[in-house]
Write a protein that holds these residues in place. Structure first.
Motif, short mmCIF file in Angstrom:
data_model
loop_
_atom_site.label_atom_id
_atom_site.label_comp_id
_atom_site.label_asym_id
_atom_site.label_seq_id
_atom_site.Cartn_x
_atom_site.Cartn_y
_atom_site.Cartn_z
N ALA A 114 38.41 30.04 106.23
CA ALA A 114 38.31 30.36 107.66
C ALA A 114 36.88 30.24 108.16
O ALA A 114 36.65 29.88 109.32
N ASN A 115 35.89 30.49 107.31
CA ASN A 115 34.48 30.39 107.72
C ASN A 115 34.07 28.97 108.06
O ASN A 115 33.01 28.76 108.66
N THR B 61 19.14 26.13 115.70
CA THR B 61 19.03 27.58 115.61
C THR B 61 20.23 28.30 116.22
O THR B 61 20.26 29.51 116.22
N SER B 62 21.20 27.56 116.74
CA SER B 62 22.35 28.22 117.34
C SER B 62 23.20 28.85 116.24
O SER B 62 23.20 28.42 115.09
N PRO B 63 23.96 29.89 116.60
CA PRO B 63 24.79 30.54 115.59
C PRO B 63 25.80 29.59 114.98
O PRO B 63 26.16 29.72 113.82
N ALA B 64 26.28 28.61 115.73
CA ALA B 64 27.28 27.69 115.22
C ALA B 64 26.71 26.76 114.16
O ALA B 64 27.44 26.23 113.34
N VAL C 162 43.32 34.46 107.28
CA VAL C 162 43.30 35.63 106.39
C VAL C 162 44.67 36.31 106.37
O VAL C 162 45.17 36.68 105.30
N LEU C 163 45.31 36.46 107.52
CA LEU C 163 46.65 37.04 107.56
C LEU C 163 47.64 36.16 106.80
O LEU C 163 48.49 36.66 106.07
N GLY C 164 47.50 34.85 106.96
CA GLY C 164 48.35 33.93 106.20
C GLY C 164 48.16 34.11 104.70
O GLY C 164 49.13 34.05 103.93
N LEU D 116 37.31 29.04 118.89
CA LEU D 116 38.53 29.63 118.36
C LEU D 116 38.34 30.24 116.98
O LEU D 116 39.31 30.47 116.26
N TYR D 117 37.09 30.50 116.61
CA TYR D 117 36.81 31.01 115.26
C TYR D 117 37.55 32.31 114.96
O TYR D 117 38.16 32.45 113.90
N VAL D 118 37.51 33.26 115.86
CA VAL D 118 38.12 34.57 115.60
C VAL D 118 39.63 34.45 115.39
O VAL D 118 40.16 34.95 114.39
#
Length: 161
Positions: free
Chosen positions: A72-73, A4-7, A89-91, A80-82
């Motif tokens: 990226a998702n 149930t963790s967000p990860a 995305v910038l790449g 280090l997800y963010v």
């Protein structure tokens, strides 16, 4: 990590982006056929090539952003997800900028390019992609507060139902 963790979950944007990419690919395929026929009817072989180039450029450029977010998702839940997300995305955006400049330089001097057919195919393809994105977003059922874990009061017990 618990189940149930967000990860352990995937971000709520993943199914939306996959659906948008799938339908965007289908619409791009239809536009390639229609653009080829109309482009050939209007401008001969040059119109055909221009229409195909316009639709392909639009489809590739519009797919890069959604694909980069999906890539990226894969790191969702990682510490280090963010920074990974914004780096990927910038790449993707920088890649689109470089490819856009290369496409302009390559296509600019070509004798077979009919600028009007190319422009119309590009605009129609972009508008069709935006319509697909809007329809997909309107039909997807994503909660307003997704990907969020609310804290619980340890003294009152876990109230998350």
């Amino acid at each position: 990590m618990s189940a149930t963790s967000p990860a352990a979950r995937r971000p709520s944007s993943t199914p939306v982006l996959r659906t948008a990419l799938t339908w965007g690919g289908i619409v791009a395929g239809v536009l390639l056929v229609v653009g080829a026929v109309v482009g050939f009817a209007v401008g001969g072989a040059g119109g055909l090539g221009s229409a195909l180039a316009g639709v392909l450029v639009s489809a590739l450029f519009l797919a890069v952003t959604a694909a980069s977010i999906l890539i990226a998702n894969r790191w969702f839940g990682d510490d280090l997800y963010v920074p990974i997300f914004f780096g990927v995305v910038l790449g993707g955006w920088l890649l689109k900028l470089v490819l856009f400049i290369v496409a302009l330089v390559v296509l600019r001097g070509q004798s077979w390019v009919d600028p009007v057919v190319f422009f119309v195919a590009l605009v129609v393809s972009v508008v069709a992609s935006l319509v697909v994105d809007v329809v997909v977003l309107l039909r997807m059922r994503v909660p307003a507060a997704s990907d969020v874990t609310l804290p619980s009061d340890p003294e009152a017990g876990d109230r998350r139902d």
